[in-house]
Design a protein around this motif. Structure first.
Motif, mmCIF file in Angstrom:
data_model
loop_
_atom_site.group_PDB
_atom_site.id
_atom_site.type_symbol
_atom_site.label_atom_id
_atom_site.label_comp_id
_atom_site.label_asym_id
_atom_site.label_seq_id
_atom_site.Cartn_x
_atom_site.Cartn_y
_atom_site.Cartn_z
ATOM 1 N N ARG A 9 0.818 -1.214 0.000
ATOM 2 C CA ARG A 9 0.000 0.000 0.000
ATOM 3 C C ARG A 9 0.852 1.265 0.000
ATOM 4 O O ARG A 9 0.411 2.312 -0.473
ATOM 5 N N ALA A 10 2.072 1.162 0.507
ATOM 6 C CA ALA A 10 2.963 2.328 0.527
ATOM 7 C C ALA A 10 3.799 2.432 -0.746
ATOM 8 O O ALA A 10 4.550 3.397 -0.916
ATOM 9 N N GLY A 11 3.664 1.463 -1.631
ATOM 10 C CA GLY A 11 4.430 1.483 -2.870
ATOM 11 C C GLY A 11 5.884 1.090 -2.691
ATOM 12 O O GLY A 11 6.753 1.501 -3.470
ATOM 13 N N LEU A 12 6.181 0.266 -1.668
ATOM 14 C CA LEU A 12 7.536 -0.175 -1.388
ATOM 15 C C LEU A 12 7.617 -1.693 -1.523
ATOM 16 O O LEU A 12 6.604 -2.383 -1.432
ATOM 17 N N SER A 29 12.377 11.203 2.831
ATOM 18 C CA SER A 29 11.193 11.976 3.187
ATOM 19 C C SER A 29 9.943 11.486 2.457
ATOM 20 O O SER A 29 8.845 11.485 3.027
ATOM 21 N N ASP A 30 10.079 11.054 1.186
ATOM 22 C CA ASP A 30 8.909 10.570 0.462
ATOM 23 C C ASP A 30 8.392 9.267 1.051
ATOM 24 O O ASP A 30 7.182 9.012 1.067
ATOM 25 N N GLU A 31 9.300 8.450 1.588
ATOM 26 C CA GLU A 31 8.883 7.208 2.244
ATOM 27 C C GLU A 31 8.181 7.509 3.568
ATOM 28 O O GLU A 31 7.199 6.853 3.931
ATOM 29 N N VAL A 32 8.702 8.513 4.297
ATOM 30 C CA VAL A 32 8.063 8.922 5.549
ATOM 31 C C VAL A 32 6.633 9.387 5.287
ATOM 32 O O VAL A 32 5.686 9.004 5.980
ATOM 33 N N ARG A 33 6.454 10.219 4.261
ATOM 34 C CA ARG A 33 5.117 10.740 3.958
ATOM 35 C C ARG A 33 4.157 9.610 3.569
ATOM 36 O O ARG A 33 3.010 9.582 4.006
ATOM 37 N N ALA A 34 4.656 8.680 2.747
ATOM 38 C CA ALA A 34 3.804 7.567 2.322
ATOM 39 C C ALA A 34 3.353 6.725 3.513
ATOM 40 O O ALA A 34 2.180 6.342 3.623
ATOM 41 N N CYS A 36 3.353 7.672 6.765
ATOM 42 C CA CYS A 36 2.515 8.466 7.673
ATOM 43 C C CYS A 36 1.078 8.524 7.176
ATOM 44 O O CYS A 36 0.128 8.421 7.957
ATOM 45 N N THR A 37 0.916 8.698 5.871
ATOM 46 C CA THR A 37 -0.425 8.719 5.289
ATOM 47 C C THR A 37 -1.115 7.379 5.477
ATOM 48 O O THR A 37 -2.283 7.300 5.846
ATOM 49 N N LEU A 38 -0.376 6.320 5.248
ATOM 50 C CA LEU A 38 -0.919 4.971 5.387
ATOM 51 C C LEU A 38 -1.362 4.687 6.819
ATOM 52 O O LEU A 38 -2.422 4.099 7.056
ATOM 53 N N TYR A 39 -0.557 5.141 7.777
ATOM 54 C CA TYR A 39 -0.843 4.840 9.183
ATOM 55 C C TYR A 39 -1.739 5.877 9.864
ATOM 56 O O TYR A 39 -2.016 5.772 11.054
ATOM 57 N N GLY A 40 -2.169 6.889 9.112
ATOM 58 C CA GLY A 40 -3.087 7.875 9.676
ATOM 59 C C GLY A 40 -2.448 8.801 10.690
ATOM 60 O O GLY A 40 -3.100 9.246 11.643
ATOM 61 N N ASP A 44 0.008 17.523 11.497
ATOM 62 C CA ASP A 44 1.075 18.330 12.080
ATOM 63 C C ASP A 44 2.291 17.466 12.432
ATOM 64 O O ASP A 44 3.438 17.860 12.207
ATOM 65 N N VAL A 45 2.035 16.283 12.951
ATOM 66 C CA VAL A 45 3.128 15.360 13.273
ATOM 67 C C VAL A 45 3.780 14.864 11.986
ATOM 68 O O VAL A 45 5.006 14.741 11.884
ATOM 69 N N GLN A 46 2.944 14.580 10.986
ATOM 70 C CA GLN A 46 3.453 14.098 9.703
ATOM 71 C C GLN A 46 4.428 15.102 9.091
ATOM 72 O O GLN A 46 5.511 14.728 8.633
#
Length: 264
Positions: A9-12, A29-34, A36-40, A44-46
């Motif tokens: 789901r994260a594209g990894l 950073s792009d992996e962190v965003r993916a 964070c979005t996946l885990y809700g 602000d924390v994201q």
């Protein structure tokens, strides 16, 4: 959520996801965003986490440690994830194509402690296993590097013969860059790694450390790789000049074709 499910789901890849979770590879950073979005993760924390990752991943410095350097482990992880790698080495044979004896000889000349050389050389051989995968590897080698007798003429002759063999693999391309070619690669060596679902990373070696550059910072190396196509010899001419240098080294060593030694 299973590891495989989250990775998909994260594209990894599942392998990348495992390395990230176990701290075996720094996270971009792009992996962190993916993730964070996946885990809700709250927005602000994201944003804070993405900012922290950007600060780390845009210029990531790994320093050598006793024994096998930490940088080597990080590099091996990236190599295992890459779908394409482009190497530029103006003065030496690229690490992924070095024979054990060549590696050993150069490390000794470089001042690496004698009790660390074997472990480092074996680790480099292990990294070379990646070329048996589907990764596309292009090595641009400066013409000057072919004539530097690292370890002596016999060792160098063996190394050059192994380059010819390596270039016969369907996923490996070796191209020699003439010594009189003028291009941005004259500024130094580097390795560009490209991935199926992430931005490229450039690995830039220094004397006792290495720099990993991601995102926009890696783009100049992609541009340099494109320019190397225009100034390098084609694969056929590259094999011809490597063959000529191998014969020269064999002559200096007393004649005879160098034999390949198996290293466990």
């Amino acid at each position: 959520m299973t590891l495989g499910h989250a990775a998909q789901r994260a594209g990894l890849s599942k392998g990348v996801m495992s390395k990230l979770e176990n701290g075996l590879r720094f996270i971009r950073s792009d992996e962190v965003r993916a993730l964070c979005t996946l885990y809700g993760v709250p927005s602000d924390v994201q944003e804070q986490l993405v900012k922290e990752a950007s600060d780390e991943s845009s210029a990531h410095l790994e320093k050598s440690l006793p024994g096998v350097p930490k940088e080597s482990n990080t590099l091996a992880s990236y190599e295992g994830d890459a779908c394409r790698m482009t190497s530029w080495q103006p003065l030496l044979v690229p690490g992924l194509l070095q024979t054990f004896r060549y590696t050993e000889a150069f490390m000794a000349a470089d001042g690496i402690p004698a009790d660390e050389i074997e472990a480092r050389a074996v680790a480099r051989l292990r990294r070379q296993e990646v070329l048996k995968s589907r990764v596309r590897y292009t090595a641009y080698i400066g013409e000057f590097a072919l004539g530097v007798p690292v370890g002596g003429p016999a060792v160098m002759a063996q190394q050059l013969r192994e380059l010819i063999i390596a270039g016969q693999r369907p996923n490996v391309t070796i191209r020699v860059v003439p010594s009189d070619a003028v291009h941005s690669g004259l500024l130094g060596q580097w390795l560009l790694l490209e991935f199926p679902h992430a931005r490229p990373v450039a690995h830039v070696e220094q004397l006792r450390s290495a720099l990993f550059l991601a995102g926009p910072d890696a783009q100049p190396y992609a541009d340099a790789a494109a320019r190397l196509v225009d100034v390098s010899m084609n694969a056929t001419d590259s094999v011809r000049i490597i063959e000529q240098m191998a014969e020269t080294m064999e002559g200096r060593a007393g004649g005879g074709t160098a034999t390949v030694e198996e290293v466990d």
